[in-house]
Design a protein around this motif. Structure first.
Motif, PDB file in Angstrom:
ATOM      1  N   THR A 335      -9.703  14.955   5.116  1.00  0.00           N
ATOM      2  CA  THR A 335     -10.203  14.049   4.248  1.00  0.00           C
ATOM      3  C   THR A 335     -10.963  14.285   2.932  1.00  0.00           C
ATOM      4  O   THR A 335     -11.612  15.415   2.852  1.00  0.00           O
ATOM      5  N   LYS A 337     -13.339  12.686   0.281  1.00  0.00           N
ATOM      6  CA  LYS A 337     -14.052  11.178   0.167  1.00  0.00           C
ATOM      7  C   LYS A 337     -15.042  11.308  -0.973  1.00  0.00           C
ATOM      8  O   LYS A 337     -15.805  12.231  -0.907  1.00  0.00           O
ATOM      9  N   THR A 359      -6.518  11.553   4.606  1.00  0.00           N
ATOM     10  CA  THR A 359      -7.114  10.370   3.821  1.00  0.00           C
ATOM     11  C   THR A 359      -7.748  10.828   2.318  1.00  0.00           C
ATOM     12  O   THR A 359      -8.741  11.617   2.580  1.00  0.00           O
ATOM     13  N   THR A 361      -9.852   8.780  -0.169  1.00  0.00           N
ATOM     14  CA  THR A 361     -10.470   7.637  -0.379  1.00  0.00           C
ATOM     15  C   THR A 361     -11.877   7.589  -1.082  1.00  0.00           C
ATOM     16  O   THR A 361     -12.617   8.734  -0.992  1.00  0.00           O
ATOM     17  N   GLY A 362     -12.013   6.617  -1.781  1.00  0.00           N
ATOM     18  CA  GLY A 362     -13.384   6.572  -2.484  1.00  0.00           C
ATOM     19  C   GLY A 362     -13.498   7.490  -3.580  1.00  0.00           C
ATOM     20  O   GLY A 362     -14.834   7.624  -4.136  1.00  0.00           O
ATOM     21  N   VAL A 414      -3.016   8.298   3.672  1.00  0.00           N
ATOM     22  CA  VAL A 414      -3.657   7.028   3.179  1.00  0.00           C
ATOM     23  C   VAL A 414      -4.339   7.590   1.742  1.00  0.00           C
ATOM     24  O   VAL A 414      -4.994   8.664   1.830  1.00  0.00           O
ATOM     25  N   ALA A 415      -4.022   6.631   0.620  1.00  0.00           N
ATOM     26  CA  ALA A 415      -4.889   6.759  -0.395  1.00  0.00           C
ATOM     27  C   ALA A 415      -5.529   5.555  -0.727  1.00  0.00           C
ATOM     28  O   ALA A 415      -4.620   4.384  -1.050  1.00  0.00           O
ATOM     29  N   SER A 416      -6.735   5.427  -0.534  1.00  0.00           N
ATOM     30  CA  SER A 416      -7.437   4.094  -0.586  1.00  0.00           C
ATOM     31  C   SER A 416      -8.655   4.001  -1.264  1.00  0.00           C
ATOM     32  O   SER A 416      -9.447   5.108  -1.371  1.00  0.00           O
ATOM     33  N   ASP A 417      -8.912   2.981  -2.023  1.00  0.00           N
ATOM     34  CA  ASP A 417     -10.147   2.747  -2.749  1.00  0.00           C
ATOM     35  C   ASP A 417     -10.608   3.873  -3.664  1.00  0.00           C
ATOM     36  O   ASP A 417     -11.551   4.320  -3.858  1.00  0.00           O
ATOM     37  N   ASN A 418      -9.504   4.360  -4.374  1.00  0.00           N
ATOM     38  CA  ASN A 418      -9.578   5.230  -5.398  1.00  0.00           C
ATOM     39  C   ASN A 418      -9.579   4.639  -6.770  1.00  0.00           C
ATOM     40  O   ASN A 418      -9.045   3.687  -7.203  1.00  0.00           O
ATOM     41  N   ASN A 446      -6.740   0.387  -4.559  1.00  0.00           N
ATOM     42  CA  ASN A 446      -6.923   1.482  -5.644  1.00  0.00           C
ATOM     43  C   ASN A 446      -6.901   0.624  -6.867  1.00  0.00           C
ATOM     44  O   ASN A 446      -6.152  -0.389  -7.098  1.00  0.00           O
TER      45      ASN A 446
END
Length: 782
Positions: A335, A337, A359, A361-362, A414-418, A446
C-alpha cells in the motif's frame, strides 16, 4: 508495559552517523522504530544507528525472531537523503511493515531522490552566478528552496504557453545552431507530428551541413516524426538568459544559475535530482514482497526518465519506462497511502509486472515529469503480442486461448482517492492513471486535471474487468490531440490496421473479439471534461465496455470500431454521441441517454443492436433512422449552473428510461485533498442542432473539407489537410473509397476541396496519380 529494545549495533563505527533510531516493543511483540534524519546533540537512552538501512535491518531481525509480527518504522520530521535507491526484496521481511511519518502534526517527512549541495556562489555576468560542482551522475532537475528551476532553454519558459511552456519552429534552425559552441548533451523535446504524445532526443553532435546529430525519438510507439512547430531545446549554455534558468558544465565542473532578483543564494537550500527510483519493492510471482505500507511520506527530487522511456506497449501509442519515484514490482497487499509526490522527474507510482491487491490511495501527486499512477503488466503474459500499430496478426498458428498465459501482470489493484494534477510536465504520452496488460483494476474517487493527454488511459483490451467510478477528470488533452479525458484503445489479437482485412477476420472469427478483452470494463458515476477531444473516447477497437451514469461536460462520447459496448443513462452536455466506422454485428447499444445535439456519425453503415430511447434537444436533432422511441425536449436539469444535472419530475428524460444518479460524489473524498483540489469548469448550456456540412461534387463523388476533430480522428489524419470523400459512385474513374482523404492529385498537393477542384481543372480529362490517406497511412493508388 513497553520496554526498550536492546540489540547489537554492528559496524556503526565504520559509518558516518546520519540517523538516530530508537525502538520499542509492545506486549503483542510488535515493534515501533523511530528514525530521525540528523543526530541530536544528546540522547537519553535509545540506540544510535548510522543509517536508515539499520532500521530496516532491525525490523528484519525482529521478524526473524517473531514471524508475522508487525513493525512500524516512524520517521521524525525532516528530509532524508538516500545514498542509493531503497530496495526492499522478497523474503527480507517476515510480517507486515509500515514506513510512516511519526505524526501528521509534527512536520513534514521527505524522502529525497536527490542530493543536497553546499555551494559557494560567485557572480559571473549578466546576473548569472556560478559555483564549483563535481558529481559523478547525470541530473536533470535543480531545486532552489524546494522550487524546481528551469534548465537553460529556447524559447524561454512561458507559464501561459499551451505546449511545453513555450515552443518555436526555429528552435532547430541552422542559424540558431550556429550560436551554440558545444550543444552535445542538449535535449530536444517535441510533440508528435499528429500531436499523439511527444518525442525526446539527446544532441550528440553537429553534422557537416549544420544540422544536429540526435539519439532518441523512441518514446512514441507510432512513428511520424516531430511536429514542425511545437518543439524546444534545453541544456544549451548559450540559451541561459532568463531568471531561474541554470546550466551545468560537466567538463569544467561548474554550475551556472540566474536567480530571481532578491534571492540570497548563499543561504539558499540547493538540491539536485539523482535517482530515478526512490523506493523499490522487488519480488516476483513465485516470491512476492508482501504487506509493506508507505504512509504519510513526501517523495521528491527523483530524476527525469524521458530518455529511458522506450519500451513499447502492445500497438498502443505508448512507450513506457518501468519505474517511478515508488516502484512496486512483484508484490502482494502492498500500500502507498496518504503520501505526496512532489516535483519528481518521471512517473510517481509504477505498479509493474506481477502485483496483487496493491492499493494506491489518498495520495497527492503533482508536477510529475511522467504519469501519476501506472498499472502495467508484462508482455510475457499476453498471447500473440504485437507491439507496433501497423503490425498485423497472423491467424494461422495463433494462440487463440482466452485470457493471460502467465500471472505476470497487476490484478485486483486499486487507485482511489488520489489528487493528481500537472503530470506529464516533460513526457506528453502520459496519463493521470495508466492501465496496460492488467485485470480488475479499480480507479475510484480520484480527481485528475491539468494533464497533457488522457486523465485515465487503458492501452488495450488485455484483460479488462476494470472498474472506473466516481472520478472527476477535467482540463485534459491540454497539449496533444485526438484523445479523451477517458481514453482507451483495443488493437487486440483480432484487430488489423487494414480495415478490409479486419472486417473479414471478425466475420469469420467473431468469438476472437473477447479472447483478450475477457472481462467487461465498467465506467460509471464519473464526470469527464475534455476540451481538445472527447470526454469519453473508445478508440481503435475498444471492446467489452459498460458505460453508464456518467456526466460528459464538453467533448461528447465516441465509439470507434469495437464490439459489445453498452452505453446508457449518460448525460452528454453541449455535445453528442460520436459513432465512428462500426462493424456489422457490433452488438453496440446506446439507450436512455441525454444528448444535447444530433449524433455525429462518421463512416457508419451499421447501427449496432439498439440505438433508441434517448432524449434530444429538439426534433431537428433526432436520428430518425434509429431512434424510433426517442423523445426531444428540455431535460429540466435541477441546477445546471451548480453542476446538478439530475432531472426534475416531469422531465421527458424520465419517459425514455433515464434515471437520476448522484452529482455530489465525484472525485476525492479525503477532507485534506478536497480542500486542495481545483473545481471542474462547468459549461454554459446551449442547444446545438444539426448543421449542414459543406459537401461538394467532385466528378460525381461527394467531397468535403476536414472540418471536425471527429473527421480527422476517423481518418487517422495527423492534421486537417485534405479532401474527405463522403460517397463514391460505382465505376468511379479513380480507385478511391468513401472515407479516403485525398492528399495529392497529380503533382498538386491537396489541402482542401478548393485545391482539389483547382488540380482537377488543371489536369482536365487526363488521368493522373492520386495520393490518399487510408487505414491511417499515406498511400498512392495504382
Amino acid at each position: 508495559m513497553k520496554k526498550l529494545l536492546t540489540c547489537i549495533v554492528y559496524a556503526a563505527a565504520l559509518c558516518q552517523i546520519t540517523t538516530v533510531l530508537s525502538a520499542q516493543i509492545t506486549p503483542d511483540k510488535s515493534i515501533s522504530i523511530s528514525v530521525t534524519p540528523d543526530p541530536p546533540a544528546k540522547m537519553s537512552g535509545g540506540i544510535v544507528f548510522t543509517s536508515l538501512s539499520h532500521a530496516i535491518a532491525l525490523a528484519h531481525i525482529h521478524q526473524q525472531k517473531e514471524p508475522g509480527k508487525s513493525v512500524n518504522i516512524l520517521f521524525q520530521p525532516g528530509t532524508y537523503f538516500l545514498d542509493t535507491t531503497l530496495l526492499i526484496t522478497a523474503g527480507y521481511f517476515n510480517g507486515p511493515v509500515t514506513f510512516q511519518a511519526a505524526s501528521k502534526q509534527g512536520g513534514q517527512v521527505t524522502i529525497s531522490g536527490g542530493q543536497a549541495l553546499q555551494l559557494q556562489w560567485t557572480a559571473w555576468k549578466n546576473g548569472i552566478y556560478k559555483a564549483t560542482l563535481d558529481v559523478p551522475f547525470e541530473f536533470h532537475q535543480l531545486y532552489i528552496n524546494n522550487e524546481q528551476q528551469i534548465l537553460a532553454r529556447y524559447p524561454n519558459y512561458d507559464s501561459s504557453a499551451k505546449h511545453f511552456n513555450g515552443t518555436a519552429a526555429d528552435a532547430l534552425s541552422p542559424a540558431r545552431i550556429k550560436t551554440w559552441q558545444h550543444p552535445e548533451g542538449g535535449y530536444i523535446h517535441a510533440l508528435h507530428r499528429a500531436e499523439w504524445g511527444g518525442y525526446h532526443y539527446r544532441i550528440t553532435g553537429v553534422k557537416a551541413d549544420g544540422t544536429l546529430q540526435l539519439e532518441g525519438g523512441y518514446q512514441n510507439n507510432r512513428q511520424m516524426g516531430m511536429n514542425e512547430q511545437h518543439r524546444f531545446v534545453e541544456n544549451i549554455f548559450e540559451e541561459l538568459d532568463a531568471s531561474r534558468e541554470w546550466y551545468y558544465d560537466k567538463a569544467n565542473k561548474t554550475l551556472y544559475y540566474k536567480p530571481l532578483p532578491g534571492t540570497n543564494l548563499q543561504k539558499a537550500k540547493v538540491v539536485i535530482s539523482r535517482f530515478s527510483e526512490i523506493v523499490v519493492l522487488k519480488g516476483d510471482a513465485a516470491r512476492p514482497v508482501k504487506d509493506v505500507t508507505w504512509k504519510g511520506i513526501r517523495f521528491a527530487h527523483s530524476n527525469a526518465t524521458f530518455m529511458d522511456t522506450r519500451e513499447p506497449l502492445l500497438r498502443s501509442d505508448w512507450a513506457i519506462y518501468r519505474g517511478g519515484a515508488v516502484l512496486l514490482d512483484g508484490t502482494e497487499h502492498c500500500t502507498i497511502k496518504d503520501c505526496e509526490f512532489d516535483q519528481n522527474g518521471g512517473n510517481a507510482v509504477f505498479v509493474s509486472n506481477y502485483n496483487r491487491h496493491a492499493t494506491i490511495t489518498g495520495n497527492h501527486i503533482h508536477d510529475a515529469g511522467g504519469s501519476g499512477v501506472c498499472f502495467v503488466g508484462n508482455p510475457d503474459a499476453v498471447r500473440a503480442p504485437l507491439f507496433e500499430y501497423n503490425q498485423s496478426p497472423v491467424f494461422a498458428g495463433m494462440d487463440t486461448a482466452a485470457g493471460p498465459k502467465s500471472r505476470n501482470y497487476p490484478d485486483s489493484c486499486v487507485a482511489s482517492d488520489n489528487l493528481i494534477y500537472r503530470t506529464g510536465r516533460i513526457e506528453k504520452q502520459s496519463a493521470g492513471v495508466q492501465i496496460s496488460m492488467a485485470m480488475d483494476i479499480t480507479v475510484a474517487h480520484n480527481t485528475i486535471y491539468d494533464v497533457p493527454r488522457a486523465g485515465i488511459n487503458v492501452s488495450e483490451g488485455t484483460w479488462g474487468g476494470h472498474l472506473i467510478e466516481y472520478n472527476d477528470v477535467f482540463n485534459t488533452v491540454l497539449e496533444t490531440g485526438d484523445h479523451g479525458a477517458f481514453n482507451s484503445w483495443g488493437r487486440d489479437r483480432w484487430w488489423y490496421p487494414d480495415r478490409e482485412m479486419m472486417d473479414s477476420m471478425v466475420a469469420l472469427h467473431p468469438w476472437l473479439v473477447k479472447q483478450d478483452a475477457v472481462k467487461t470494463n465498467v465506467l460509471r458515476y464519473n464526470r469527464f471534461r475534455c476540451d481538445h477531444g472527447w470526454d469519453i473516447d473508445l478508440d481503435d477497437g475498444s471492446s467489452n465496455y459498460h458505460i453508464y451514469s456518467n456526466v460528459c461536460l464538453n467533448g461528447g462520447l465516441k465509439l470507434r470500431e469495437g464490439f459489445f459496448r453498452t452505453v446508457e443513462n449518460n448525460i452528454i452536455l453541449n455535445n453528442s454521441f460520436h459513432p465512428h466506422v462500426w462493424f456489422a454485428n457490433s452488438h453496440d447499444i446506446f439507450r436512455h441517454n441525454i444528448v444535447t445535439s444530433s449524433y455525429k456519425p462518421i463512416g457508419i453503415k451499421y447501427w449496432g443492436d439498439t440505438i433508441d430511447n434517448n432524449l434530444f434537444p429538439d426534433a431537428a436533432a433526432m436520428n430518425t433512422s434509429t431512434d424510433v422511441h426517442s423523445l426531444s425536449g428540455d431535460p429540466l436539469f435541477i441546477s445546471p449552473a451548480k453542476g446538478d444535472y439530475r432531472v426534475q419530475p416531469g422531465s421527458p428524460a424520465l419517459k425514455i428510461g433515464f434515471r437520476n444518479f448522484p452529482m455530489d460524489q465525484f472525485g476525492v473524498v479525503s477532507p485534506a485533498l478536497k480542500k486542495l483540489a481545483a473545481k471542474a469548469p462547468l459549461p454554459v448550456l446551449k442547444t446545438i442542432t444539426a448543421t449542414g456540412a459543406g459537401i461538394s461534387n467532385w466528378l460525381g463523388a461527394q467531397v468535403k473539407n476536414i472540418e471536425t476533430l471527429g473527421e480527422r480522428s476517423a481518418a487517422g489524419l495527423p492534421d486537417d489537410k485534405g479532401a474527405f470523400l463522403v460517397t463514391v459512385p460505382a465505376g468511379f474513374r479513380y480507385a478511391v473509397k468513401a472515407g479516403d482523404v485525398i492528399l495529392q492529385l497529380g503533382d498538386k498537393n491537396v489541402s482542401n476541396v478548393k485545391e482539389l477542384q483547382q488540380a482537377t481543372d488543371f489536369y482536365g480529362d487526363k488521368k493522373v496519380k492520386v495520393v490518399i490517406f487510408r487505414n491511417q497511412q499515406r498511400m498512392q493508388l495504382p
